[in-house]
Design a protein around this motif. Sequence first.
Motif, short mmCIF file in Angstrom:
data_model
loop_
_atom_site.label_atom_id
_atom_site.label_comp_id
_atom_site.label_asym_id
_atom_site.label_seq_id
_atom_site.Cartn_x
_atom_site.Cartn_y
_atom_site.Cartn_z
N ASP A 12 -0.36 8.49 11.32
CA ASP A 12 -1.05 7.62 10.28
C ASP A 12 -0.62 7.78 8.76
O ASP A 12 -1.15 7.23 7.73
N MET A 13 0.53 8.61 8.91
CA MET A 13 1.01 8.74 7.51
C MET A 13 2.05 7.44 7.18
O MET A 13 3.08 7.44 7.84
N SER A 14 1.95 6.73 6.45
CA SER A 14 2.62 5.36 6.18
C SER A 14 2.88 5.04 4.65
O SER A 14 1.65 4.82 3.81
N VAL B 21 10.27 5.24 2.40
CA VAL B 21 10.39 5.93 3.44
C VAL B 21 10.02 5.54 4.74
O VAL B 21 9.29 4.73 4.91
N GLU B 22 10.50 6.19 5.80
CA GLU B 22 9.89 5.58 7.16
C GLU B 22 8.65 6.04 7.55
O GLU B 22 8.15 7.02 7.08
N PRO B 23 8.23 5.23 8.33
CA PRO B 23 6.48 5.64 8.93
C PRO B 23 6.64 7.01 9.40
O PRO B 23 7.52 7.46 10.10
N GLY C 139 10.83 16.26 0.91
CA GLY C 139 11.89 16.81 1.72
C GLY C 139 11.82 16.28 3.13
O GLY C 139 12.97 16.84 3.74
N MET C 140 11.08 15.60 3.78
CA MET C 140 11.22 15.40 5.31
C MET C 140 12.35 14.32 5.32
O MET C 140 12.44 13.30 4.66
N SER C 141 13.16 14.54 6.15
CA SER C 141 14.32 13.76 6.48
C SER C 141 13.99 12.53 8.10
O SER C 141 14.71 11.92 8.31
#
Length: 224
Positions: free
Chosen positions: A95-97, A103-105, A112-114
């Motif tokens: 549910d992080m959008s 950024v990607e769903p 810093g998340m890839s």
Amino acid sequence: MRSSSLGVIIAVKDEAAAVLADAAYQWQKLSAQIYFSKPRNIYLNVCGIGKANAAFALGQIFDKAAEFIMFGTSGGLGQEKIGSLYLCSEFVEHDMSATTLGVEPGVTPFSGMSSAVIACPLQDTLDQITKICQTENLELHTGRTLSGDQFIHSKELADSKSALFGGQLCDMESAAVAKVCQHYQKPFCAVRYITDNADHNAPASWQENVKTSADYFNRILLKL
């Protein structure tokens, strides 16, 4: 006694019932939700439902343990069989959008998340759990868990989430714990028991199956 402390997080007492009732741990109650087993060198936090509660519970015992495991029930997102036991080392916060920020769903912006996939397991622990389940004659599967505070209550939603993130299970806590552990480089994995499918029958199915899940969790933790 373990040479280093193990942190265990379980969302609700029904899931932790067999663990808390087993005299082998000799639990000391440190607070309303935190327990310590001196013979086993285990800290247990019964955190409550949802990502915020799970992250807060992790913080309460974070400096006390070298690695963390979450035990709990899950919904299956597809053809997963009710009663199946899963060892999970990959997690997605479904549910992080924030796609409007480019950024990607599943990816938290400016973090810093890839990738949406969160993973920080200790292979030795995964191997131990696998061997324990073989000894206990518990059939064990592997899968990716999708976590979020949004309750997945329909087949259509389950199908879309599974297709988007490649997940087999859903819960409301694991990804939050994994996210913090990955950031601070502490190992984390989860053992999940499928009590229901992600549909309108989930509450009734959960009530029927949670007792079995609690027994399985205790059988694994006792030998870990």
